[in-house]
Design a protein around this motif. Structure first.
Motif, PDB file in Angstrom:
ATOM      1  N   HIS A 455       0.826  -1.213   0.000  1.00 35.06           N
ATOM      2  CA  HIS A 455       0.000   0.000   0.000  1.00 35.06           C
ATOM      3  C   HIS A 455       0.859   1.262   0.000  1.00 35.06           C
ATOM      4  N   ALA A 460      -1.028   4.847   5.582  1.00 33.56           N
ATOM      5  CA  ALA A 460      -2.274   4.239   5.130  1.00 33.56           C
ATOM      6  C   ALA A 460      -2.221   2.801   5.614  1.00 33.56           C
ATOM      7  N   ASP A 462      -3.849  -1.485   4.760  1.00 36.24           N
ATOM      8  CA  ASP A 462      -4.787  -2.433   4.174  1.00 36.24           C
ATOM      9  C   ASP A 462      -5.573  -3.066   5.304  1.00 36.24           C
ATOM     10  N   GLU A 467     -11.471  -4.623  -1.037  1.00 34.96           N
ATOM     11  CA  GLU A 467     -10.717  -3.662  -1.845  1.00 34.96           C
ATOM     12  C   GLU A 467     -10.142  -4.404  -3.043  1.00 34.96           C
ATOM     13  N   TYR A 472      -4.915  -2.191  -7.228  1.00 34.49           N
ATOM     14  CA  TYR A 472      -4.496  -3.445  -6.592  1.00 34.49           C
ATOM     15  C   TYR A 472      -5.512  -4.542  -6.935  1.00 34.49           C
ATOM     16  N   LYS A 486      -0.784  -8.394   1.394  1.00 36.57           N
ATOM     17  CA  LYS A 486      -0.827  -6.950   1.588  1.00 36.57           C
ATOM     18  C   LYS A 486      -0.322  -6.659   2.999  1.00 36.57           C
ATOM     19  N   ASN A 488       1.017  -4.527   6.293  1.00 30.15           N
ATOM     20  CA  ASN A 488       0.941  -3.225   6.962  1.00 30.15           C
ATOM     21  C   ASN A 488       2.261  -2.987   7.703  1.00 30.15           C
ATOM     22  N   SER A 492       2.569   2.308   8.929  1.00 28.68           N
ATOM     23  CA  SER A 492       1.188   2.231   8.473  1.00 28.68           C
ATOM     24  C   SER A 492       0.247   2.859   9.492  1.00 28.68           C
ATOM     25  N   GLY A 538       3.181  -2.179  -6.339  1.00 31.44           N
ATOM     26  CA  GLY A 538       2.800  -1.102  -5.431  1.00 31.44           C
ATOM     27  C   GLY A 538       2.596   0.192  -6.183  1.00 31.44           C
ATOM     28  N   TRP A 539       1.858   1.099  -5.560  1.00 30.64           N
ATOM     29  CA  TRP A 539       1.609   2.428  -6.136  1.00 30.64           C
ATOM     30  C   TRP A 539       2.034   3.462  -5.106  1.00 30.64           C
ATOM     31  N   GLY A 542       3.966   2.480  -2.058  1.00 28.46           N
ATOM     32  CA  GLY A 542       4.130   1.060  -2.349  1.00 28.46           C
ATOM     33  C   GLY A 542       5.137   0.831  -3.457  1.00 28.46           C
ATOM     34  N   SER A 655      -3.346   9.715  -9.390  1.00 27.58           N
ATOM     35  CA  SER A 655      -4.263   8.583  -9.489  1.00 27.58           C
ATOM     36  C   SER A 655      -4.960   8.648 -10.840  1.00 27.58           C
TER      37      SER A 655
END
Length: 902
Positions: A455, A460, A462, A467, A472, A486, A488, A492, A538-539, A542, A655
């Motif tokens: 993530h 942030a 998960d 989701e 993702y 995923k 954390n 996180s 990842g974005w 991530g 995004s």
């Protein structure tokens, strides 16, 4: 073993790209003051428009009837009820008026500006209330007959002149000429607008008291505040009757984010972002304070929960909090979960009650009526798509929850990956949580590939909530036969301030990659994951962590990095919040510690990368500027030590908003994984026809083997590989000679023919093999039923191992009889058989072979007798024949695995 005699049902749907792209959602639910209605924003992807469209839907809480209030391709947003519940105000572009009137004239930039619209919730068309030259940024009701809104001041002479000259030059952070954002009042009857403030700064958030007397607003005082967090915004309480304003929350430790007025207008709740470096509004836990107008002071609301408020599922930073007459309801952060609590006044303090009921542990958004007796909430798990419910609130107990706004109907029919909350020991010996998604075809004892989906944020998380989307697409990967993890990692959100700040002050990047690596190692230790088949995705943050990992280890076979940094000196200057973020997490700017930035930047170690890397960027990204993608791409390209691909999305920011771009992103991602993780090529590509011999050969490469023998080992015995096909769990191939010899030690297997189908098999032998296989594996196996055979073997024509193939023409019954007489003289060893999988593949991702040829196959009739079905090498591909004519030496079988007791 038990036999199913029910007929074969319709094929179970499989995930497609559209299922990850074209999903609906619900946002911003608002309950009317009298508790009669609720309205929400329904977000729907529109293929023709190419983006998502938002419209308003009303729910009658008495009759449960839903009514669409707005239509068209212009999005409606931010619905708000008037205090008397007689009107609904919302934002929508001015151009909507033109489309509603049926005009086809071309719109202008001003037409695209959001304006305030009104509608009668009981019925009728909406109408525009404001016609401001720029977008209305915020608004709220000020009594039943007026609204207060924030918008840029009308253009100056200079701005008008530049527009006339079509001069679109941008002067960066031009404080002198930037138009202020001020407060204005508009009357609903006359549409008359009155200026309420003459501030020179820009109002960034707004909340008006229900009685219309006060407004509390955030005033941004610096155009570079987002970059460096130096000049904090001012929080002003505006007395709109007296035309006066005064500063509140003036101490430097405040980072006020949102306001919620109490229904009696005596005060408001303020959400503060709390951290140990209050100069930086970058990350922290959300705390709640109550500002009392009578006392003119703010007091903390003791949530009795150190992890703070949880954020709404569909919001970047707004908490899931709803105010009632006697207090409020809120979601509290709790790692991968949330805690749902009701707070009511208790003397000078607050009384907390945990909500109870069947959904209470998995609520991720909520809204209550003002009397606190009705709750609307979103329920989901990581393997259960989101569903909204309405329930009566009996104190803190959810009573008689009923679903409403049922959407994503196809999504509900798709297979959903089994999920599990997993924990492991990460950096510093701390416990790390994550969500593990299982392969759709998971079987215990088998090792699968793993894709780690990391993530962003980093603040942030998960959660154990649904989701699955373009950023993702977990189920599309699980459908291909892989685990998804995923994690954390340290930093996180949802785990308290200590965890959140563990990666600040220079520790950024030190703990997160250790957490991820140890999580992967734990899954390998559990025997779930094949250590030779690992990938990263990842974005944003991530992608940053993905890039950090690929310079530290070569064990990942594929990496997918969307909008991620590799070089921090230029990122400090180009990121829209570069100085504040970097000082908070790295502890200094590059002007202070240039060597630190060299150490932290993966760019200077890209020569170590051996992982094929796919890079995504929006061309207009100001959060992680696109030059970061160019730097990474050029370096990997010029070093030439691994494959690299760079995909740019024109006009997109951080995004992706265009549906075509989202779809392309997922296509590229899956193709990259197919090539480097699954070692296959997507046959849907234009260069390969799905029904071509090359596509079949590529699918055959996915088959499981023990050395050179097809199948899998269970208790050191070679058994058939089972795959999902047409709602069945079925052998990918006919039972091979090597597999049958594990059961019948006297069965002859000639060298080089281990992968040929077992032939010359009687019905009793086939049944006995299924019983033996069931005992060996602890699972139930059987032969296909006669009803199942109708669909399994319905297509016996085409390029299959049949008598037509050997004769070179379409063989009719008379020719077949003559050819069989010839075969009797020279084919006592079934010489026409081929290795399993030599011909056509059927099915999608999990291909099944030889349904129309090679050996004819035994099935079970309704009276539990044996029958031969399917094509065979000594029989013609004649769909009109009633009885299979395969000789005894050309009879074999394949197995079905029972998925449940029948």
């Amino acid at each position: 073993f038990l036999v199913c005699t029910s007929s074969l049902t319709a094929a179970k749907p499989v995930w497609t790209l559209d299922d990850a792209i074209f999903t609906e959602s619900i946002r911003d639910i608002q309950v009317s003051p009298d508790g009669r209605w609720a309205v929400w924003v329904h977000v729907v992807p529109n293929k023709e428009h190419g983006e998502t469209i938002s419209n308003l839907v009303r729910l009658d809480l008495t009759t449960a009837r839903e009514t669409i209030l707005t239509r068209g391709t212009e999005s409606s947003l931010h619905p708000r009820w008037s205090p008397d519940g007689q009107r609904l105000a919302f934002l929508r572009p001015r151009s909507s008026a033109r489309s509603l009137a049926g005009s086809e004239s071309e719109g202008t930039k001003e037409d695209a500006a959001n304006q305030i619209w009104l509608l009668d919730p009981s019925g009728g068309e909406p109408w525009t209330l404001t016609e401001w030259p720029s977008s209305v940024l915020h608004f709220d009701w000020a009594g039943a007959d007026a609204l207060v809104f924030a918008a840029q001041e009308t253009p100056t002479l200079r701005a008008s002149a530049l527009k006339e000259e079509k001069d679109d030059t941008v002067v960066v952070e031009d404080e002198r000429h930037k138009s202020p954002v001020r407060l204005f009042r508009v009357e609903t009857s006359s549409k008359k607008v009155t200026r309420l403030t003459e501030n020179g700064d820009r109002i960034d958030n707004l909340a008006v008291s229900p009685d219309g007397k006060y407004a509390v607003a955030i005033h941004q005082r610096s155009l570079h505040y987002n970059f460096d967090n130096k000049i904090k915004p001012a929080i002003l309480l505006h007395d709109m009757h007296k035309g006066q304003a005064r500063s509140i929350f003036v101490e430097p430790h405040w980072n006020i984010q949102h306001f919620y007025w109490s229904p009696d207008s005596r005060g408001f709740y303020a959400v503060n972002l709390h951290n140990s470096q209050p100069r930086f509004a970058q990350a922290g836990i959300l705390q709640l304070h109550y500002f009392d107008l009578t006392r003119s002071a703010a007091t903390p609301v003791d949530l009795d929960w150190e992890r703070g408020l949880a954020e709404q599922e569909e919001s970047d930073d707004e908490p899931a909090l709803t105010v009632t007459r006697d207090g409020f309801l809120a979601l509290l952060a709790d790692g991968v979960h949330t805690k749902t609590a009701r707070y009511t006044r208790a003397g000078a303090g607050w009384r907390r009650e945990w909500l109870t009921g069947e959904h209470a542990d998995h609520i991720f958004d909520l809204q209550a009526s003002a009397d606190g007796k009705t709750l609307l909430y979103a329920y989901s798990t990581a393997s259960t798509p989101t569903q909204w419910y309405r329930a009566a609130l009996d104190g803190a107990r959810l009573d008689k929850p009923r679903p409403f706004a049922v959407f994503n109907s196809r999504l509900l029919q798709l297979p959903h990956a089994r999920t599990e909350v997993v924990t492991w020991q990460g950096a510093r010996g701390d416990e790390v949580q994550g969500i593990l998604y299982y392969p759709h075809n998971y079987r215990a004892g088998t090792k699968y590939p793993l894709v780690v989906m990391i993530h962003g944020g980093p603040a942030a998380a998960d959660r154990d909530a649904w989701e699955d989307w373009w950023m993702y697409p977990a189920n599309l990967v699980c459908q291909r036969g892989a685990f998804v993890l995923k994690p954390n990692y340290h930093g996180s959100a949802g785990y308290g301030l200590k965890w959140l700040e563990s990666i600040t002050k220079g520790n950024y990047g030190n703990l997160e990659t250790i957490d991820i690596e140890k999580g992967v190692d734990r899954l390998i230790e559990r025997g779930l994951v094949d250590p030779a088949r690992l990938a990263l995705s990842g974005w944003s943050n991530g992608a940053i962590l993905t890039n950090m990992l690929t310079v530290r280890t070569a064990r990942y076979k594929a990496a997918i990095a969307g909008a991620g940094n590799v070089e921090y000196v230029s990122d400090w200057a180009n990121c829209e919040f570069g100085d504040a973020f970097n000082r908070y997490y790295l502890g200094a700017s590059p002007l202070d510690k240039p060597f630190l930035y060299l150490l932290k930047s993966p760019f200077y170690r890209l020569q170590r990368v051996r992982t094929p890397t796919l890079i995504f960027f929006g061309s207009e990204d100001n959060t992680v500027p696109v030059h970061q993608g160019w730097v990474q791409y050029r370096a990997l390209q010029q070093l030439g030590k691994t494959d690299v691909r760079f995909v740019l999305f024109p006009g997109e920011k951080h995004s992706l908003t265009k549906l075509a771009h989202r779809s392309r992103k997922v296509k590229e991602e899956l193709a990259w994984l197919d090539r480097y993780l699954f070692a296959s090529v997507d046959p849907s590509k234009p260069s390969i026809k799905d029904d071509s011999p090359l596509a079949w050969a590529l699918k055959r490469r996915q088959a499981r083997r023990d050395g050179g023998r097809y199948g899998v080992l269970v208790k050191d015995r070679l058994v058939p590989e089972i795959v999902s096909f047409s709602e069945l769990r079925i052998g990918r191939f006919e039972v091979t000679r090597a597999q049958f010899a594990e059961f019948d030690k006297g069965y002859k297997v000639e060298p080089g023919r281990e992968n040929y189908p077992a032939s010359g098999i009687s019905f009793e032998q086939a049944k006995d093999y299924c019983a033996w296989l069931s005992k060996q594996t602890g699972r139930t196996y059987r032969l296909p039923t006669e009803d199942e055979a109708e669909e399994l073997y319905e297509e016996t024509e085409g390029d299959e191992n049949t008598l037509d193939h050997w004769a070179g023409y379409t063989v009719n019954p008379d020719d077949a009889a003559r050819l069989r007489e010839m075969l009797k003289k020279l084919d006592s060893e079934a010489l026409l058989l081929k290795e399993v999988g030599s011909f056509r593949a059927a099915g999608g991702e999990e291909a099944v072979f030889d349904l129309g040829g090679n050996v004819a196959e035994w099935v079970m009739t309704k009276d539990r007798k044996g029958a031969i079905r399917g094509g065979g090498a000594d029989a013609p591909a004649d769909s009109k024949q009633k009885k299979n004519q395969a000789a005894e030496s050309y009879r074999g079988f394949r197995v079905i695995e029972e998925t449940s007791t029948r």
